[in-house]
Structures are given as C-alpha cells and as structure tokens.
Scaffold this motif. Structure first.
Motif, PDB file in Angstrom:
ATOM      1  N   SER A 193     -62.368   9.364  65.118  1.00 29.87           N
ATOM      2  CA  SER A 193     -61.532   8.288  64.559  1.00 29.87           C
ATOM      3  C   SER A 193     -62.194   6.937  64.797  1.00 29.87           C
ATOM      4  O   SER A 193     -62.276   6.103  63.890  1.00 29.87           O
ATOM      5  N   ALA A 194     -62.666   6.709  66.029  1.00 33.75           N
ATOM      6  CA  ALA A 194     -63.277   5.416  66.362  1.00 33.75           C
ATOM      7  C   ALA A 194     -64.473   5.157  65.438  1.00 33.75           C
ATOM      8  O   ALA A 194     -64.670   4.039  64.951  1.00 33.75           O
ATOM      9  N   ALA A 195     -65.255   6.208  65.169  1.00 35.91           N
ATOM     10  CA  ALA A 195     -66.425   6.049  64.298  1.00 35.91           C
ATOM     11  C   ALA A 195     -65.998   5.761  62.851  1.00 35.91           C
ATOM     12  O   ALA A 195     -66.632   4.973  62.149  1.00 35.91           O
ATOM     13  N   ILE A 196     -64.915   6.397  62.422  1.00 33.17           N
ATOM     14  CA  ILE A 196     -64.428   6.168  61.057  1.00 33.17           C
ATOM     15  C   ILE A 196     -64.002   4.696  60.907  1.00 33.17           C
ATOM     16  O   ILE A 196     -64.348   4.021  59.933  1.00 33.17           O
ATOM     17  N   PHE A 197     -63.260   4.203  61.885  1.00 32.62           N
ATOM     18  CA  PHE A 197     -62.831   2.798  61.824  1.00 32.62           C
ATOM     19  C   PHE A 197     -64.045   1.870  61.821  1.00 32.62           C
ATOM     20  O   PHE A 197     -64.118   0.919  61.051  1.00 32.62           O
ATOM     21  N   ALA A 198     -65.006   2.157  62.702  1.00 28.31           N
ATOM     22  CA  ALA A 198     -66.180   1.284  62.826  1.00 28.31           C
ATOM     23  C   ALA A 198     -66.963   1.266  61.513  1.00 28.31           C
ATOM     24  O   ALA A 198     -67.414   0.221  61.049  1.00 28.31           O
ATOM     25  N   THR A 245     -68.800  12.375  65.256  1.00 26.83           N
ATOM     26  CA  THR A 245     -68.773  10.936  65.524  1.00 26.83           C
ATOM     27  C   THR A 245     -70.042  10.196  65.094  1.00 26.83           C
ATOM     28  O   THR A 245     -69.990   9.058  64.647  1.00 26.83           O
ATOM     29  N   LEU A 246     -71.198  10.866  65.258  1.00 24.57           N
ATOM     30  CA  LEU A 246     -72.450  10.136  65.118  1.00 24.57           C
ATOM     31  C   LEU A 246     -72.837   9.797  63.681  1.00 24.57           C
ATOM     32  O   LEU A 246     -73.419   8.752  63.420  1.00 24.57           O
ATOM     33  N   LYS A 247     -72.509  10.692  62.749  1.00 22.67           N
ATOM     34  CA  LYS A 247     -73.030  10.523  61.386  1.00 22.67           C
ATOM     35  C   LYS A 247     -72.601   9.189  60.753  1.00 22.67           C
ATOM     36  O   LYS A 247     -73.460   8.445  60.271  1.00 22.67           O
ATOM     37  N   PRO A 248     -71.297   8.873  60.765  1.00 21.17           N
ATOM     38  CA  PRO A 248     -70.915   7.582  60.153  1.00 21.17           C
ATOM     39  C   PRO A 248     -71.566   6.385  60.842  1.00 21.17           C
ATOM     40  O   PRO A 248     -71.921   5.403  60.183  1.00 21.17           O
TER      41      PRO A 248
END
Ligand code: ASP
Ligand code: MG
Length: 436
Positions: free
Chosen positions: A223-228, A282-285
């Motif tokens: 989720s954090a990565a999606i938001f970022a 997490t890492l891909k986005p």
C-alpha cells in the motif's frame, strides 16, 4: 518544487502500533523527522489483530461462537484508546468514557459478522471483516497525531482501487491514481503548515461497487508503495523492529548482518524468495519511478537503516531466507505418460484456480513436483481438480530455505544434518526443501 514531490511516505507495521506506548513513540518519530514536510502515514493493524480477526471471521463464517474472541479485540483497542486519552488529553473526547468513534466502528464490525451473507464466498467475507484491523489502528494513530501542534492532521479511508480478487486485490492503477489525487494529494496544498495524512494499509475497494478488498497478508508495505507511486513521493520509509534489511532473521541467525545499501533488483529477489522484511510487490512501483525505500528501526530512529535504490554494489553477504508452512506436491500422470507440456498446462491451470503459489518446481520424466505455501482448503481444492488425470501426493509442514549469493560455507552451514527432499541451484541462488 511542489509540496507533493517533497512528500514522504511512512509505513508503520503492527509491532510499531501495538499499544499506546508504541503509538506515542510513532508520534515522536513523526515530530522529530517530518521537519515540516508533507507526510503520508500508512498503518497496519495493531499487534496481532489481523490474526485475531482471521480467527473471528472463520468462526463466524462456519457459524460457531466468536463472542469471546471479538470481546478480546474490542477490549484491546479500547484499552489503547483509553491509555492514549490519558497521555494526550483531547478537547472533545472524555478520557473516562469510550471514544464514540471507536464504539461506532465496533458496532459496524459486529454488524458485519452477524450478517455474513451465505451467498458470499469465504474469501469475499474475509475481506469485509479482516480489513477492520487497519480501519481501527489508522483511527487511533490519527487520534494520537492530532495532538501535534502546528500540524494539520487528516484521516483518510482506503483510496486504493482493485479488482474483485478477494484477499489479493489487483490494483487498478489509473483509477487509484485518480482517487488518490482527489482524496489525498489535494489535502497537501502548500500553506506553510505541516500536513499529515493517516491512512490504512492493506485495504482496497472494488472499482465499481466499492466493496472492500485486501491486498494479501503483510500487504501494507505494498500500500505504501502504491501511494508513493501515485503521489510521486520523494521517498518511502518502512519503520520496523529490526535495524534495516538484514541478511537473515536475527532470531534464527544471530550473526545476521545489515545491508547499508542495496539495489531494487536484489531486494525484489529476496522478497520474492520470502525474506519477510518487505512484501514482494512493494519494490516494483518504487523502482519504476525511482523512489528510494528506507528500512529503519522504530526502536532506534536515529540509526541509518538500509537504503534501497538504484545503485551498484559489490557482492553481498549471503542471505538466508526460511519459509515455513510449506507443502511439497508431486503429480504423476495416471497413465504413466511422460510429463508433457499438455500435462503441465493442466497442472498450472489447477494451481492458479486453487490460488496456490509456486515457490519452487522440478520436473522429471513421469512426475512433476512443486513447493507451495500450505493451505488445507486450497490443497483439497487442487486435489479435487486434478483427481481425474493425476495421482497427487503431498507432504505438509515443510521448510523451504533459500540462500541468495551462496558460497560453499553457507550451503554447508544450512544443509548440515538435514535430509533434503528437493534441491535446486542457479548461479546465485541455492534452494532446498526439508522437514520442519
Ligand atoms: N495487517 C495485515 C497483516 O497482518 C497487513 C500488514 O500488516 O501489512 O497481514
Ligand atoms: Mg504486519
């Protein structure tokens, strides 16, 4: 530079919000590190709440009594709320009474549990209930942060849009970006004051009908990565109870070392093999938009942690990754035919349908073996799907070890005294399955 691209995203996991003292520590970290820059805080459920909600849901779905377990979850949250109320007096909330917001949330949870529709699948019902852990914790963290002076603090429900793959919603990126822009980015208009937004990790909702989905266990890193990604944030920090990204779980390997700096690629591979420090998606986005990820300790916020970004580094210390609750399945064609592409297509199709993920696979002339995470329900579904064509054997309760960047010494250390049921190596990775 606009406010949005100075934005930092902080993710706080279950251990960092497990009680009032932990939430007060979170508040101190925010006060000392945000330094007047906009901040989006993504939280997980408190402590072991997700496990507790899974159990409650399972009892409710199978029409058994869940009242004791639900009361315990409610008491736990009320206690944290009361403790926070005492530490951080609020102008409108009486610390001697239960917070009406929390009371309303538990009423909603009780209603959902009492009205689980039998027409809904297990997985759909699960998302409607288990997502509540993040709803509750994000509210309590928001409550604590409203006491920071000179900051505008907001709370937002999930703005991540997914398809209806229950328990593992697939992100609908365009819709999510639109929703995040409208629901979050617009709150960050620069006016000099610190803007802090607290939101729930792990949770999404279906594109057209807004039913709640979840992103998979431990999904709030994702989720954090999606938001970022959607907000083009400057960086993401995951606050954990360990010093950073380590070469192994220090509880199992006390000589584990911290990687000060590591590339996205290496980290993606470690997460894929099951390093529990970061959710694999997490890492891909982040890599796609070149957003650095820091892993830091909430117990020692001044320590450097690990920086994950685009970088070159020399060979790394071997990483030991242990996955528990593994299951080794082997399939033999009933007519003793060779395992062919046609057979494999059927097996892969059934694995996908039962939603069993392959962690390792191996092919021989007349049999094909895969190692997957064990789920009784899903394995039984798989056996039923393949019963006509294949003889399937399985062994549960196993361990899958991966050594990334292995050498002779690390292989000898891990395999000593173990019977290897399956073993595989590439140039950089050594993997084996053994009994637990
Ligand atoms: N609370 C969820 C879990 O425990 C999601 C997360 O913590 O990332 O799986
Ligand atoms: Mg967690």
């Amino acid at each position: 530079m606009t406010a949005a691209n100075q934005l930092q995203v902080y993710k706080f996991g279950g251990a960092s919000v497990k009680d009032a003292a932990a939430i007060l520590n979170l508040k101190r970290i925010v006060e000392t590190t945000a330094q007047g820059r906009p901040l989006l805080i993504v939280v997980s459920a408190m402590g072991k709440t997700t496990n507790a909600l899974e159990e409650i849901f399972d009892l409710a779905y199978t029409e058994r009594d869940y009242s004791t377990q639900l009361a315990a979850v409610e008491m736990y949250h009320n206690q944290v709320s009361t403790d926070l109320g005492k530490a951080l007096p609020h102008p409108y909330i009486n610390p001697n009474e239960l917070d009406p917001e929390l009371v309303a949330l538990f009423k909603e949870l009780a209603y959902r549990l009492a009205n689980l529709s039998p027409s809904k699948t297990y997985d759909e019902g699960y998302d409607q209930v288990v997502s509540f852990g993040e709803t509750l914790s994000s509210y309590l963290v928001y409550y604590a942060l409203t006491s920071i002076s000179n900051a505008n603090v907001y709370h937002r429900g999930s703005t991540i849009v997914t398809d209806a793959t229950w328990r593992e919603g697939k992100v609908h990126w365009e819709e999510t970006e639109k929703k995040i822009r409208a629901g979050i980015q617009d709150l960050f208009l620069p006016n000099g004051d610190t803007h802090i937004i607290v939101t729930e990790g792990f949770v999404g909702s279906v594109k057209d009908d807004h039913r709640t989905t979840t992103l998979g266990r431990e999904g709030s890193d994702y989720s954090a990565a999606i938001f970022a990604y959607c907000l083009r944030a400057e960086s993401v920090t995951i606050w954990k109870d360990v010093a950073g990204l380590l070469s192994a779980d220090p509880k199992l390997f006390p000589d584990a070392v911290r990687y000060p700096e590591i590339s996205y690629q290496e980290t993606i591979e470690m997460a894929y093999y099951g390093a529990s420090v970061i959710h694999p998606k997490t890492l891909k986005p982040l890599a796609e938009r070149g957003i650095p990820l820091r892993v830091r300790s909430f117990l020692d916020p001044g320590a450097p942690g690990t920086l994950i970004h685009n970088c070159q580094h020399p060979a790394l210390a071997p990483a030991f990754i242990r996955k528990t609750e593994q299951c080794l399945l082997s399939f033999e064609s009933k007519d003793f035919a060779f395992i062919s592409e046609e057979n494999l297509e059927v097996i892969f199709g059934a694995l996908a349908q039962a939603r069993l993920k392959i962690n390792l696979m191996q092919n021989s002339a007349i049999s094909f073996s895969v190692c997957t995470d064990f789920s009784e329900r899903r394995v039984q579904q798989l056996l039923a799907l393949l019963a006509g064509q294949f003889r399937t054997h399985y062994n549960a309760g196993l361990l899958l070890f991966t050594i990334k960047n292995y050498d002779a010494a690390s292989v000898a250390r891990l395999t000593a005294g173990r019977e290897l049921l399956l073993e595989q190596r590439t140039r950089s990775t050594f993997q084996f399955v053994c009994r637990g």
